[in-house]
Write a protein that holds these residues in place. Structure first.
Motif, mmCIF file in Angstrom:
data_model
loop_
_atom_site.group_PDB
_atom_site.id
_atom_site.type_symbol
_atom_site.label_atom_id
_atom_site.label_comp_id
_atom_site.label_asym_id
_atom_site.label_seq_id
_atom_site.Cartn_x
_atom_site.Cartn_y
_atom_site.Cartn_z
ATOM 1 N N ALA A 20 20.058 8.351 2.757
ATOM 2 C CA ALA A 20 19.987 7.159 1.559
ATOM 3 C C ALA A 20 18.569 7.447 0.824
ATOM 4 C CB ALA A 20 20.022 6.041 2.346
ATOM 5 N N VAL A 21 18.831 7.301 -0.516
ATOM 6 C CA VAL A 21 17.502 7.074 -1.222
ATOM 7 C C VAL A 21 17.211 5.656 -1.589
ATOM 8 C CG1 VAL A 21 16.572 7.998 -3.589
ATOM 9 C CG2 VAL A 21 18.040 9.501 -2.310
ATOM 10 N N VAL A 22 16.066 5.610 -1.644
ATOM 11 C CA VAL A 22 15.590 4.160 -2.002
ATOM 12 C C VAL A 22 14.079 4.249 -2.680
ATOM 13 C CG1 VAL A 22 14.314 3.851 0.420
ATOM 14 C CG2 VAL A 22 15.251 1.746 -1.152
ATOM 15 N N GLY A 23 13.747 3.356 -3.537
ATOM 16 C CA GLY A 23 12.484 3.354 -4.116
ATOM 17 C C GLY A 23 11.477 2.557 -3.406
ATOM 18 N N LEU A 24 10.248 2.629 -3.740
ATOM 19 C CA LEU A 24 8.932 1.862 -3.174
ATOM 20 C C LEU A 24 8.388 1.461 -4.480
ATOM 21 C CD1 LEU A 24 7.714 4.282 -0.404
ATOM 22 C CD2 LEU A 24 9.279 2.285 -0.221
ATOM 23 N N TRP A 25 7.838 -0.014 -4.633
ATOM 24 C CA TRP A 25 7.132 -0.571 -5.538
ATOM 25 C C TRP A 25 5.980 -1.175 -5.066
ATOM 26 C CZ3 TRP A 25 6.586 0.370 -10.585
ATOM 27 C CH2 TRP A 25 5.946 -0.499 -11.172
ATOM 28 N N GLN A 26 4.782 -0.893 -5.618
ATOM 29 C CA GLN A 26 3.724 -1.498 -5.343
ATOM 30 C C GLN A 26 3.113 -2.367 -6.528
ATOM 31 O OE1 GLN A 26 0.167 0.552 -3.588
ATOM 32 N NE2 GLN A 26 -1.328 -0.683 -4.291
ATOM 33 N N ALA A 27 3.287 -3.527 -6.516
ATOM 34 C CA ALA A 27 3.106 -4.295 -7.813
ATOM 35 C C ALA A 27 1.832 -4.284 -8.378
ATOM 36 C CB ALA A 27 3.572 -5.779 -7.574
ATOM 37 N N GLY A 28 1.456 -4.135 -9.745
ATOM 38 C CA GLY A 28 0.464 -4.415 -10.241
ATOM 39 C C GLY A 28 0.625 -5.738 -11.220
ATOM 40 N N THR A 57 11.700 11.784 3.623
ATOM 41 C CA THR A 57 11.364 12.848 2.382
ATOM 42 C C THR A 57 10.840 12.151 1.240
ATOM 43 O OG1 THR A 57 12.983 14.251 3.440
ATOM 44 C CG2 THR A 57 12.012 14.654 0.985
ATOM 45 N N VAL A 58 9.631 12.245 0.915
ATOM 46 C CA VAL A 58 9.259 12.044 -0.564
ATOM 47 C C VAL A 58 9.717 12.770 -1.506
ATOM 48 C CG1 VAL A 58 7.233 11.500 -1.752
ATOM 49 C CG2 VAL A 58 7.136 10.967 0.725
ATOM 50 N N MET A 59 10.781 12.028 -2.270
ATOM 51 C CA MET A 59 11.232 12.723 -3.378
ATOM 52 C C MET A 59 10.526 12.741 -4.674
ATOM 53 S SD MET A 59 15.232 11.731 -2.664
ATOM 54 C CE MET A 59 15.972 12.768 -3.835
ATOM 55 N N MET A 60 9.971 11.698 -5.074
ATOM 56 C CA MET A 60 9.205 11.519 -6.168
ATOM 57 C C MET A 60 7.963 10.638 -5.934
ATOM 58 S SD MET A 60 10.505 10.436 -10.068
ATOM 59 C CE MET A 60 10.513 8.684 -9.628
ATOM 60 N N GLY A 61 6.878 11.032 -6.518
ATOM 61 C CA GLY A 61 5.590 10.066 -6.388
ATOM 62 C C GLY A 61 4.716 10.371 -5.461
ATOM 63 N N PRO A 62 3.703 9.261 -5.160
ATOM 64 C CA PRO A 62 3.521 8.307 -6.032
ATOM 65 C C PRO A 62 2.921 8.246 -7.384
ATOM 66 C CG PRO A 62 1.703 8.667 -4.509
ATOM 67 C CD PRO A 62 2.714 9.549 -4.261
ATOM 68 N N MET A 63 3.297 7.402 -8.348
ATOM 69 C CA MET A 63 2.770 7.536 -9.701
ATOM 70 C C MET A 63 2.717 6.074 -10.250
ATOM 71 S SD MET A 63 6.345 8.662 -11.398
ATOM 72 C CE MET A 63 5.654 8.239 -13.353
ATOM 73 N N ASP A 64 1.541 6.044 -11.025
ATOM 74 C CA ASP A 64 1.189 4.805 -11.533
ATOM 75 C C ASP A 64 2.115 4.688 -12.987
ATOM 76 O OD1 ASP A 64 -0.943 4.276 -9.927
ATOM 77 O OD2 ASP A 64 -2.138 5.644 -11.199
ATOM 78 N N VAL A 65 2.726 3.369 -13.113
ATOM 79 C CA VAL A 65 3.527 2.990 -14.273
ATOM 80 C C VAL A 65 2.660 2.113 -15.217
ATOM 81 C CG1 VAL A 65 5.745 2.101 -15.119
ATOM 82 C CG2 VAL A 65 5.494 3.246 -12.734
ATOM 83 N N MET A 66 1.669 2.771 -15.788
ATOM 84 C CA MET A 66 0.719 1.969 -16.608
ATOM 85 C C MET A 66 0.099 0.988 -15.610
ATOM 86 S SD MET A 66 2.988 1.659 -20.175
ATOM 87 C CE MET A 66 4.364 0.650 -19.438
ATOM 88 N N ASP A 67 -0.176 -0.332 -16.147
ATOM 89 C CA ASP A 67 -0.695 -1.193 -15.357
ATOM 90 C C ASP A 67 0.343 -2.000 -14.592
ATOM 91 O OD1 ASP A 67 0.128 -2.676 -17.374
ATOM 92 O OD2 ASP A 67 -1.676 -4.027 -17.688
ATOM 93 N N LEU A 68 1.704 -1.779 -14.463
ATOM 94 C CA LEU A 68 2.725 -2.524 -13.942
ATOM 95 C C LEU A 68 2.820 -2.394 -12.555
ATOM 96 C CD1 LEU A 68 5.481 -1.587 -16.585
ATOM 97 C CD2 LEU A 68 4.064 -3.792 -16.628
ATOM 98 N N GLY A 69 2.335 -1.107 -12.147
ATOM 99 C CA GLY A 69 2.568 -0.897 -10.807
ATOM 100 C C GLY A 69 2.361 0.523 -10.291
ATOM 101 N N ARG A 70 2.861 0.872 -8.935
ATOM 102 C CA ARG A 70 2.952 2.315 -8.627
ATOM 103 C C ARG A 70 4.183 2.406 -7.894
ATOM 104 N NH1 ARG A 70 -1.094 5.017 -5.142
ATOM 105 N NH2 ARG A 70 -1.005 6.790 -6.875
ATOM 106 N N MET A 71 4.772 3.529 -7.984
ATOM 107 C CA MET A 71 6.159 3.811 -7.776
ATOM 108 C C MET A 71 6.366 5.171 -6.790
ATOM 109 S SD MET A 71 8.529 5.170 -10.741
ATOM 110 C CE MET A 71 9.720 5.591 -9.448
ATOM 111 N N ALA A 124 0.879 -1.276 -0.073
ATOM 112 C CA ALA A 124 0.067 0.028 -0.026
ATOM 113 C C ALA A 124 0.937 1.133 -0.015
ATOM 114 C CB ALA A 124 -0.898 -0.127 1.217
ATOM 115 N N ILE A 125 1.129 1.674 -1.197
ATOM 116 C CA ILE A 125 2.219 2.750 -1.370
ATOM 117 C C ILE A 125 1.971 4.065 -0.704
ATOM 118 C CG2 ILE A 125 1.729 3.716 -3.627
ATOM 119 C CD1 ILE A 125 4.749 3.436 -4.188
ATOM 120 N N ASP A 126 0.411 4.441 -0.758
ATOM 121 C CA ASP A 126 0.083 5.657 -0.050
ATOM 122 C C ASP A 126 0.044 5.481 1.196
ATOM 123 O OD1 ASP A 126 -1.085 7.269 -2.443
ATOM 124 O OD2 ASP A 126 -1.687 5.212 -2.773
ATOM 125 N N ALA A 127 -0.164 4.487 1.826
ATOM 126 C CA ALA A 127 -0.049 4.319 3.369
ATOM 127 C C ALA A 127 1.321 4.286 3.762
ATOM 128 C CB ALA A 127 -0.714 3.269 4.003
#
Length: 265
Positions: A122-130, A99-113, A85-88
């Motif tokens: 340290a910078v790290v990404g988050l991925w909610q799978a579609g 700090t939220v640097m970018m997003g959340p955003m949909d990547v087509m139907d692949l997922g949300r990042m 649940a990327i928003d939560a």
């Protein structure tokens, strides 16, 4: 890998570079990947594969409008942690001092990042799978085997990641790994963390991917022949034999021939 990654587990990595084709050539030759510049609809994003399974992404550094960044951002590998649940999760990030640097955003139907920075920098990404879970092959030659956070404040990092994701931390039980911290999901080690006091001055906090290889020394030599740089020459350590390298555009990564019973991605 079959099925989605459990929340908190590193599930994907990608690289942003000034010269995408040069990066594709370097990594495909080094690790036996297949990859080509993607379609315009995806901004040219390349999903590199190994044995037909996705292993990593490579993209050209550009602004959202397609313009060339000025100044050009550093060439870095980004680790993505799975979330259900990327928003939560992003709300927890802000509440915990990140700090939220970018997003959340949909990547087509692949997922949300999204891309965040933890309180230590340290910078790290988050991925909610579609429809796309992440890396489809791990722990084999040329594939991701480990993800490691190097930070100047381990207690602060522990407090942050355990607050925003369903992970726990424990000191490594491997002999000779004193002071090394493991991230665990469901009691299984999924990543590591170490203090950066042994690194050269000026190195920022960061997440680094480790790729498994059958022969560290030969891959190190091949990287050098292809224009890469050796940051830490091949050496033996508790989990196996490893080296720290940088690609010709400066992206840092580690390679390892793991000998420990478990070195999961």
């Amino acid at each position: 890998m079959n099925g989605p990654y459990k929340a908190g587990t590193p599930c994907w990595i990608d690289l942003m570079v000034p010269d995408q084709q040069a990066a594709l050539d370097f990594y495909c030759d080094l690790f036996g990947w297949q990859g080509e510049i993607g379609s315009p609809e995806t901004g040219g994003y390349s999903v590199c594969t190994l044995k037909g399974k996705p292993v990593a992404g490579i993209m050209k550094a550009m602004n959202p409008d397609g313009a060339v960044p000025d100044p050009m951002p550093p060439t870095v590998w980004t680790t993505y942690l799975a979330t259900d649940a990327i928003d939560a999760t992003l709300k927890s990030v802000s509440d915990a001092g990140g700090t939220v640097m970018m997003g959340p955003m949909d990547v087509m139907d692949l997922g949300r990042m999204a891309v965040i920075a933890d309180p230590t920098g340290a910078v790290v990404g988050l991925w909610q799978a579609g429809t796309f879970d992440g890396a489809g092959i791990v722990n084999e030659h040329g594939a991701l085997i480990w993800n490691e956070l190097t930070t100047g404040d381990v207690p602060a990092a522990v407090a942050f990641y355990t607050a925003v994701l369903p992970v726990t931390t424990t000191e490594s039980s491997m002999p000779g790994a004193d002071g090394y911290t493991e991230f665990q999901v469901g009691g299984r080690a999924v990543g590591g963390m170490m203090n950066m006091d042994k690194l050269p001055p000026g190195v920022p906090p960061h997440w680094m991917p480790y790729f498994h290889v059958d022969d560290v020394d030969s891959v190190q030599a091949a990287a050098v022949r292809a224009g890469g740089t050796v940051l830490a020459p091949a050496f033996d350590m508790v989990a196996g034999r490893m080296a720290v390298l940088a690609d010709p555009q400066g992206g840092g990564f580690s390679i390892i021939t793991a000998t420990a019973p478990e070195q999961p991605a």
